[in-house]
Design an enzyme around this catalytic site. Sequence first.
Site, short mmCIF file in Angstrom:
data_model
loop_
_atom_site.label_atom_id
_atom_site.label_comp_id
_atom_site.label_asym_id
_atom_site.label_seq_id
_atom_site.Cartn_x
_atom_site.Cartn_y
_atom_site.Cartn_z
N PRO A 3 -9.40 23.20 -9.86
CA PRO A 3 -9.45 22.45 -10.99
C PRO A 3 -8.07 21.91 -11.37
O PRO A 3 -7.71 20.85 -11.68
CB PRO A 3 -9.84 23.29 -12.12
CG PRO A 3 -10.92 24.20 -11.41
CD PRO A 3 -10.21 24.56 -10.00
N GLN A 8 -5.57 21.51 -9.12
CA GLN A 8 -5.16 20.51 -8.16
C GLN A 8 -5.71 19.19 -8.49
O GLN A 8 -5.12 18.00 -8.13
CB GLN A 8 -5.51 21.03 -6.65
CG GLN A 8 -5.01 22.31 -6.11
CD GLN A 8 -5.97 22.87 -4.98
OE1 GLN A 8 -6.32 21.84 -4.27
NE2 GLN A 8 -6.04 24.07 -4.69
N CYS A 44 -2.05 27.81 -53.36
CA CYS A 44 -2.64 26.67 -53.65
C CYS A 44 -3.95 26.87 -54.57
O CYS A 44 -3.96 27.12 -55.72
CB CYS A 44 -2.79 25.69 -52.47
SG CYS A 44 -2.76 23.93 -53.09
N MET A 61 -4.29 29.80 -56.00
CA MET A 61 -3.28 30.04 -57.31
C MET A 61 -4.31 29.53 -58.67
O MET A 61 -4.39 29.84 -59.70
CB MET A 61 -2.12 29.25 -57.41
CG MET A 61 -1.41 28.95 -58.70
SD MET A 61 -1.67 27.50 -59.62
CE MET A 61 -0.32 27.33 -60.51
N HIS A 104 2.54 25.66 -50.73
CA HIS A 104 2.05 26.10 -49.48
C HIS A 104 3.32 26.90 -48.63
O HIS A 104 4.02 26.39 -47.79
CB HIS A 104 1.40 25.38 -48.50
CG HIS A 104 0.06 24.76 -48.67
ND1 HIS A 104 -1.04 25.57 -48.32
CD2 HIS A 104 -0.23 23.61 -49.50
CE1 HIS A 104 -1.90 24.96 -49.17
NE2 HIS A 104 -1.27 23.62 -49.82
N GLU A 115 3.23 29.23 -46.37
CA GLU A 115 3.03 29.57 -45.04
C GLU A 115 3.47 28.46 -44.29
O GLU A 115 3.74 28.72 -43.10
CB GLU A 115 1.48 29.69 -44.86
CG GLU A 115 0.64 28.23 -45.00
CD GLU A 115 0.27 28.00 -46.47
OE1 GLU A 115 0.80 28.50 -47.59
OE2 GLU A 115 -0.79 27.27 -46.47
N1 GLN Z 1 -8.34 21.66 -53.96
C1 GLN Z 1 -7.22 21.61 -54.68
C2 GLN Z 1 -6.28 20.60 -55.15
O1 GLN Z 1 -6.61 19.54 -54.58
C3 GLN Z 1 -6.22 22.78 -53.89
C4 GLN Z 1 -5.45 21.97 -52.55
C5 GLN Z 1 -5.34 23.22 -51.78
O2 GLN Z 1 -5.51 24.30 -51.84
N2 GLN Z 1 -4.45 22.70 -50.73
O3 GLN Z 1 -5.47 20.63 -55.88
#
Ligand code: GLN
Length: 534
Positions: A188, A190, A382, A385, A511, A513
């Site tokens: 595959p 090749q 987000c 929270m 975010h 992350e």
């Molecule tokens: N749904 C929520 C908003 O639009 C949170 C968005 C998210 O978690 N990225 O504010």
Amino acid sequence: MSKFIFVSGGVISGLGKGITTASLGAILQAKGFKVSAMKVDMYLNIDAGTIRPSEHGEVFVTMDGLESDQDLGNYERFLGRPLYRVNYATTGQIYAEVLRKERAFEYEGEDVEAIPHLTDEIIRRFKAAVKGSDVVIVELGGTVGEYQNGIFFEATRILKMREPKNVIQIHVAYLPVPGNLGEMKTKPVQQSVRMLNSMGIQPEFVVGRSEQPMDDKRKERIALFCNIAKDEVISNPNVASIYEIPLILDDQKFGDMVCKKLGLPNRKTNLKPWRDLVAKIKRVDQPLKIAVVGKYFSSGNFVLSDAYISVIESIKHASWAVNRKPVLTWIDSMDIEKNGTDCLKGYDGIVVPGGFGSRGIEGIISAIHYARENKIPYFGLCYGMQLACVEFARNVVKLKGAHTTEIDAKAKHAIIHVMPDQEKKMLEKNYGGSMRLGAWDCRLIPGTVSRKAYGQEIVSERHRHRYEFNNTYRDQLEKAGLTIAGTTPDGQLVEIIELKNHPFFVAVQFHPEFQSSPLKPHPLFLAFAKAAAK
Ligand code: GLN
């Protein structure tokens, strides 16, 4: 002279081309080069923001607010540098720009065609991505032979023709071991390279992705049939941690050979930070048990944890930093709705990542309630929270009917409500790239857990949301014990909430992350992991 490395994929998708790209970037960076990375995706969407997560995986947000592919997250984590709009392109963007120019008479009456107009626009973007760096590694989305990505391959061929000394091609392809044969097959790969050849592209290197390392015999076969030397066939087997890949590739002199082909000076590779990290990952054995509660994007029988890849990686980075082995468990909030919170027993910490919509939301709120009452370290991101605020309003302040208007437009107590400019955009059906996106400053309040974790007053974090904390309820919630730990510098928008008398209860509107890397874990994830380890 700027250098271009193109990385294409073959045989199957989901190969880990992105990790190969990112790892080669880390190696070149460890040689002291300034490295940029770029992803091109073949779909017609202008960005990834409007694609269903179950189809696409995570939407990674850049500093300048582009909703891009999760591979940009891999590049940032391996390179430890931010990337921007210029580092991402889709077929949709290319067409949109060419059509805009055509309408603006910028082609001055020319017959506008796929070649050279689309290819020139693509090349212009490759050059924009390398600006300020010595080299850019461009990952071509999809696999070779697909109708949809042909124009990008064509652009790479043309660029190589124009600048033969500055361009190389790397093909990453899969080597299967069929169960009934028990033998690694190279055919595959090749054929995949043949397909590239038929487009006028000869790769300088072939990277073989496989479960087990490739042996000499397979390397010889691939070399023979793909017109390259045996050394130029690189083995990239499955490993326990993706952060080992730079070391595995470097052991095969991949970086040295790439420099040679590109005419870059061959410098020593300093991969010590990566070696130390990998040694630590292998060493730590005391588990840190984290439950990630979300509404999961399952596809058939599979859970697509790809939708939260940056969250997962950030938890891992922080766990290793506190000398613990991360053990992550997915908890579907729908299960909590059905069977209660018993499944949350025994975890060192609970994380609720971002999300949209109403499915599984009551389960998430129950999980937050559980974490708050049982004093389990909680980190909300987000939506995590926003829903923590709803939970607090309902169960501590006793506001019956407290909710976010995302789910209940007529909520009696709209603790979370839509941002005014967002309401307008949604009425206009302006959904693409229109959320509150990208990096915004946040001012941290002295004496809070967050202020201590960051060790500075002003931080910049990336956002992606349409709803916000409703300031009408600020006093009431604060009086009941909620700490507003961070706001926009003007004090208007609540960015972080915390609870006192709890080992760790921090929830952020942004975010974090998107800014954690293995060599530099994010301060809030680190503080969370420390609390969970206790
Ligand atoms: N749904 C929520 C908003 O639009 C949170 C968005 C998210 O978690 N990225 O504010």
